[in-house]
Design a protein around this motif. Structure first.
Motif, mmCIF file in Angstrom:
data_model
loop_
_atom_site.group_PDB
_atom_site.id
_atom_site.type_symbol
_atom_site.label_atom_id
_atom_site.label_comp_id
_atom_site.label_asym_id
_atom_site.label_seq_id
_atom_site.Cartn_x
_atom_site.Cartn_y
_atom_site.Cartn_z
ATOM 1 N N GLY A 46 52.620 32.489 35.611
ATOM 2 C CA GLY A 46 51.908 32.858 34.391
ATOM 3 C C GLY A 46 50.404 32.673 34.461
ATOM 4 N N LYS A 47 49.898 32.154 35.603
ATOM 5 C CA LYS A 47 48.437 31.916 35.690
ATOM 6 C C LYS A 47 47.670 33.200 35.979
ATOM 7 C CE LYS A 47 48.127 27.100 37.076
ATOM 8 N NZ LYS A 47 47.896 26.164 38.160
ATOM 9 N N ASP A 48 46.410 33.209 35.572
ATOM 10 C CA ASP A 48 45.498 34.312 35.926
ATOM 11 C C ASP A 48 44.865 34.000 37.283
ATOM 12 O OD1 ASP A 48 45.752 35.540 33.293
ATOM 13 O OD2 ASP A 48 44.563 33.837 32.574
ATOM 14 N N PHE A 49 44.377 35.043 37.947
ATOM 15 C CA PHE A 49 43.609 34.842 39.190
ATOM 16 C C PHE A 49 42.238 35.481 38.961
ATOM 17 C CE2 PHE A 49 42.281 35.952 43.527
ATOM 18 C CZ PHE A 49 42.436 34.729 44.154
ATOM 19 N N ASP A 84 48.939 38.106 27.457
ATOM 20 C CA ASP A 84 50.039 37.147 27.591
ATOM 21 C C ASP A 84 50.608 37.134 29.003
ATOM 22 O OD1 ASP A 84 49.945 36.526 24.911
ATOM 23 O OD2 ASP A 84 51.301 38.169 24.366
ATOM 24 N N VAL A 85 50.118 38.028 29.866
ATOM 25 C CA VAL A 85 50.649 38.113 31.233
ATOM 26 C C VAL A 85 49.500 37.830 32.210
ATOM 27 C CG1 VAL A 85 52.437 39.784 30.564
ATOM 28 C CG2 VAL A 85 50.217 40.626 31.416
ATOM 29 N N PRO A 86 49.799 37.514 33.485
ATOM 30 C CA PRO A 86 48.714 37.213 34.431
ATOM 31 C C PRO A 86 47.733 38.376 34.579
ATOM 32 C CG PRO A 86 50.826 36.582 35.369
ATOM 33 C CD PRO A 86 51.133 37.332 34.100
ATOM 34 N N VAL A 87 46.446 38.015 34.648
ATOM 35 C CA VAL A 87 45.383 38.993 34.912
ATOM 36 C C VAL A 87 44.771 38.637 36.274
ATOM 37 C CG1 VAL A 87 43.083 39.791 34.190
ATOM 38 C CG2 VAL A 87 44.890 39.477 32.487
ATOM 39 N N TRP A 88 44.645 39.646 37.136
ATOM 40 C CA TRP A 88 44.113 39.443 38.490
ATOM 41 C C TRP A 88 42.775 40.165 38.619
ATOM 42 C CZ3 TRP A 88 49.214 42.069 38.613
ATOM 43 C CH2 TRP A 88 50.268 41.156 38.534
ATOM 44 N N PHE A 139 61.054 41.863 42.356
ATOM 45 C CA PHE A 139 60.803 42.136 40.930
ATOM 46 C C PHE A 139 61.153 43.574 40.529
ATOM 47 C CE2 PHE A 139 57.141 39.083 41.917
ATOM 48 C CZ PHE A 139 57.830 37.960 41.483
ATOM 49 N N PRO A 140 62.417 43.974 40.673
ATOM 50 C CA PRO A 140 62.769 45.368 40.363
ATOM 51 C C PRO A 140 62.617 45.719 38.879
ATOM 52 C CG PRO A 140 64.729 44.075 40.869
ATOM 53 C CD PRO A 140 63.553 43.195 41.164
ATOM 54 N N ASN A 141 62.529 44.699 38.043
ATOM 55 C CA ASN A 141 62.425 44.991 36.602
ATOM 56 C C ASN A 141 61.018 44.780 36.053
ATOM 57 O OD1 ASN A 141 65.198 45.563 36.488
ATOM 58 N ND2 ASN A 141 65.625 43.356 36.440
ATOM 59 N N LYS A 142 60.052 44.637 36.944
ATOM 60 C CA LYS A 142 58.693 44.389 36.445
ATOM 61 C C LYS A 142 57.792 45.591 36.699
ATOM 62 C CE LYS A 142 58.658 39.336 36.962
ATOM 63 N NZ LYS A 142 58.991 38.977 35.590
ATOM 64 N N ASN A 143 56.742 45.674 35.870
ATOM 65 C CA ASN A 143 55.735 46.738 36.002
ATOM 66 C C ASN A 143 54.350 46.127 35.871
ATOM 67 O OD1 ASN A 143 57.529 49.197 35.935
ATOM 68 N ND2 ASN A 143 58.130 48.219 34.018
ATOM 69 N N ILE A 144 53.399 46.709 36.615
ATOM 70 C CA ILE A 144 52.024 46.211 36.497
ATOM 71 C C ILE A 144 51.068 47.377 36.207
ATOM 72 C CG2 ILE A 144 52.381 44.209 37.992
ATOM 73 C CD1 ILE A 144 50.900 45.832 40.230
ATOM 74 N N ALA A 145 49.955 47.031 35.544
ATOM 75 C CA ALA A 145 48.883 48.012 35.318
ATOM 76 C C ALA A 145 47.699 47.608 36.171
ATOM 77 C CB ALA A 145 48.483 48.018 33.847
ATOM 78 N N ILE A 146 47.112 48.573 36.883
ATOM 79 C CA ILE A 146 45.907 48.266 37.662
ATOM 80 C C ILE A 146 44.779 49.145 37.114
ATOM 81 C CG2 ILE A 146 47.183 47.393 39.644
ATOM 82 C CD1 ILE A 146 46.671 50.003 41.110
ATOM 83 N N VAL A 147 43.763 48.462 36.596
ATOM 84 C CA VAL A 147 42.697 49.128 35.837
ATOM 85 C C VAL A 147 41.404 49.064 36.641
ATOM 86 C CG1 VAL A 147 41.460 49.171 33.629
ATOM 87 C CG2 VAL A 147 43.817 48.277 33.723
ATOM 88 N N PHE A 148 40.846 50.213 36.947
ATOM 89 C CA PHE A 148 39.623 50.258 37.766
ATOM 90 C C PHE A 148 38.500 50.948 37.011
ATOM 91 C CE2 PHE A 148 40.666 48.637 41.971
ATOM 92 C CZ PHE A 148 42.044 48.518 41.879
ATOM 93 N N GLU A 149 37.455 50.188 36.684
ATOM 94 C CA GLU A 149 36.266 50.790 36.079
ATOM 95 C C GLU A 149 35.195 51.074 37.129
ATOM 96 O OE1 GLU A 149 36.107 50.478 31.807
ATOM 97 O OE2 GLU A 149 35.877 48.325 32.201
ATOM 98 N N LYS A 150 35.493 50.681 38.386
ATOM 99 C CA LYS A 150 34.652 51.051 39.534
ATOM 100 C C LYS A 150 35.611 51.621 40.576
ATOM 101 C CE LYS A 150 31.170 47.324 39.189
ATOM 102 N NZ LYS A 150 30.840 45.998 39.756
ATOM 103 N N THR A 151 35.084 52.414 41.482
ATOM 104 C CA THR A 151 35.946 53.044 42.491
ATOM 105 C C THR A 151 36.483 52.005 43.487
ATOM 106 O OG1 THR A 151 33.977 53.498 43.791
ATOM 107 C CG2 THR A 151 34.810 55.286 42.405
ATOM 108 N N ILE A 179 48.367 42.421 35.001
ATOM 109 C CA ILE A 179 47.267 43.391 34.877
ATOM 110 C C ILE A 179 46.201 43.071 35.924
ATOM 111 C CG2 ILE A 179 45.459 44.311 33.359
ATOM 112 C CD1 ILE A 179 47.154 43.098 30.978
ATOM 113 N N GLU A 180 45.865 44.058 36.747
ATOM 114 C CA GLU A 180 44.712 43.922 37.639
ATOM 115 C C GLU A 180 43.537 44.599 36.968
ATOM 116 O OE1 GLU A 180 41.737 45.490 40.531
ATOM 117 O OE2 GLU A 180 42.890 46.517 38.999
ATOM 118 N N TYR A 181 42.330 44.010 37.120
ATOM 119 C CA TYR A 181 41.143 44.624 36.524
ATOM 120 C C TYR A 181 39.964 44.552 37.485
ATOM 121 C CZ TYR A 181 37.193 45.596 33.561
ATOM 122 O OH TYR A 181 36.048 46.139 33.058
ATOM 123 N N ARG A 182 39.337 45.702 37.747
ATOM 124 C CA ARG A 182 38.059 45.763 38.486
ATOM 125 C C ARG A 182 37.003 46.327 37.556
ATOM 126 N NH1 ARG A 182 36.418 48.326 44.331
ATOM 127 N NH2 ARG A 182 37.400 46.370 44.922
ATOM 128 N N GLY A 183 35.883 45.620 37.434
ATOM 129 C CA GLY A 183 34.850 46.137 36.543
ATOM 130 C C GLY A 183 33.511 45.489 36.767
#
Ligand code: CP
Ligand code: NVA
Length: 335
Positions: free
Chosen positions: A5-8, A121-125, A42-54, A103-107
């Motif tokens: 549950g931790k963020d990175f 509520d979920v880990p952010v990387w 983790f066959p039942n999990k989904n992640i979002a990867i958000v890129f505001e830079k290339t 959730i992964e985030y680049r920005g």
């Protein structure tokens, strides 16, 4: 050790033991991958990867690592979400964490990924901000440890724009791992006092030093890893090329610079790199400023000392480790 549950968000958020453990798990995943061993935990999990830079490496590493772990992956590019334009960071975080398990985030500003993590509520990387690039530093140190068979006592020199995100995370990781760190670049581009003051006591505790210097002589005979990065980072204005070239040309990693360091030294670069004229940006810089190569010469980039593609591969294994550890309820143990 419990990462569940931790963020990175930054290297300094983690203890020495936790960072070593992340590298250990990454090594295990590299073995699984080479052996073709199923690790779809983790066959039942989904992640979002958000890129505001290339991105090439970070995006592909999160995607492949996600698929290898059995997860669904949604990629959102800068034009693909309402985040920041039409919807606040806080609202986006609360929506995404209802739908996704991570959730992964680049920005840009570090405060954005911090806010995303605060409301999620979920880990952010953190996939790179202006301030740091923590998953990069993990992949880099995995590569260094694989090559030298150890970390403690080595010396890493980042040569060039020493106040950039990659250099900042390398300094933090070096301090944690007991690796001496030299930030060698023009004083106009030196690391912030804040980061140096945070890292120095950690390095001292772990028997290492942090040196900030404009003098290339400081590299003489004492460096195991020469690291550089582009002279202008994502999000910085193109008009700055002239100024940066003037400041950083003396710090180009070339054959002469490599003769200063230990014979056994390796060369690393987070990539992408301007080591030839095979990119549109390098061609523009060549036309305007006459340079054929920038932060590293093609000779060094292509030499036996260069481990840049091993390093790029290790991004994926280390990112997989971070996702696995923060998504896995450790009470059930590592399979
Ligand atoms: N090193 C790195 O982060 O590369 P990308 O910008 O391609 O993701
Ligand atoms: N300092 C570079 C790193 C790219 C991986 C940038 O921010 O563009």
């Amino acid at each position: 050790m419990n990462f569940f549950g931790k963020d990175f968000l930054r290297i300094l958020d983690f203890s020495e033991d936790e960072l070593h453990y992340m590298l250990k798990v990454a090594k295990k995943f590299k073995e699984y991958k080479k052996e073709g061993k199923n690790h779809k935990f983790f066959p039942n999990k989904n992640i979002a990867i958000v890129f505001e830079k290339t991105s090439t490496r970070t995006r592909c590493s999160f995607e492949v690592a996600g698929y290898d772990l059995g997860m669904g992956v949604t990629y959102l590019d800068p034009s693909g979400s309402q985040m920041g334009h039409k919807e606040s960071i806080a609202d986006t975080a609360r929506v995404l964490s209802r739908l996704y398990d991570g959730i992964e985030y680049r920005g840009f500003d570090q405060s954005i990924v911090d806010e995303l993590a605060r409301y999620s509520d979920v880990p952010v990387w953190n996939g790179l901000t202006d301030e740091c690039h923590p998953t990069q530093a993990l992949g880099d140190f995995m590569t260094i440890e694989e090559h030298f068979g150890k970390l403690n006592g080595l010396t890493v020199a980042f040569v060039g724009d020493t106040r950039n995100n990659v250099s900042n995370s390398l300094m933090a990781m070096s301090a944690k791992m007991g690796v001496n760190f030299i930030a060698c670049g023009p004083s106009e581009l030196k690391p912030s006092d804040a980061i140096v003051e945070k890292c120095k006591p950690i390095a001292e505790k772990n028997g290492a030093t942090i040196t900030v210097t404009p003098n290339l002589e400081e590299l003489n005979g004492r460096v195991d890893v020469v690291y550089t990065d582009v002279w202008l980072s994502l999000g910085e204005p193109q008009e700055k090329w002239g100024e940066r070239i003037n400041l950083l040309r003396p710090y180009q990693v070339n054959k002469e610079l490599m003769t200063r360091v230990k014979d056994t030294a390796i060369f690393l670069h987070c990539l992408p790199s301007f080591h030839d004229l095979n990119t549109s940006i390098a061609k523009d810089v060549n036309k305007n400023f006459g340079l054929n190569e920038m932060e590293v010469t093609n000779e060094v980039f292509e030499s036996d000392k260069s481990l840049v593609f091993e390093q790029a591969e290790n991004r994926m294994h280390t990112i997989k480790s971070v996702m696995f550890l923060t998504l896995w309820d450790s009470s059930t143990g590592l399979k």
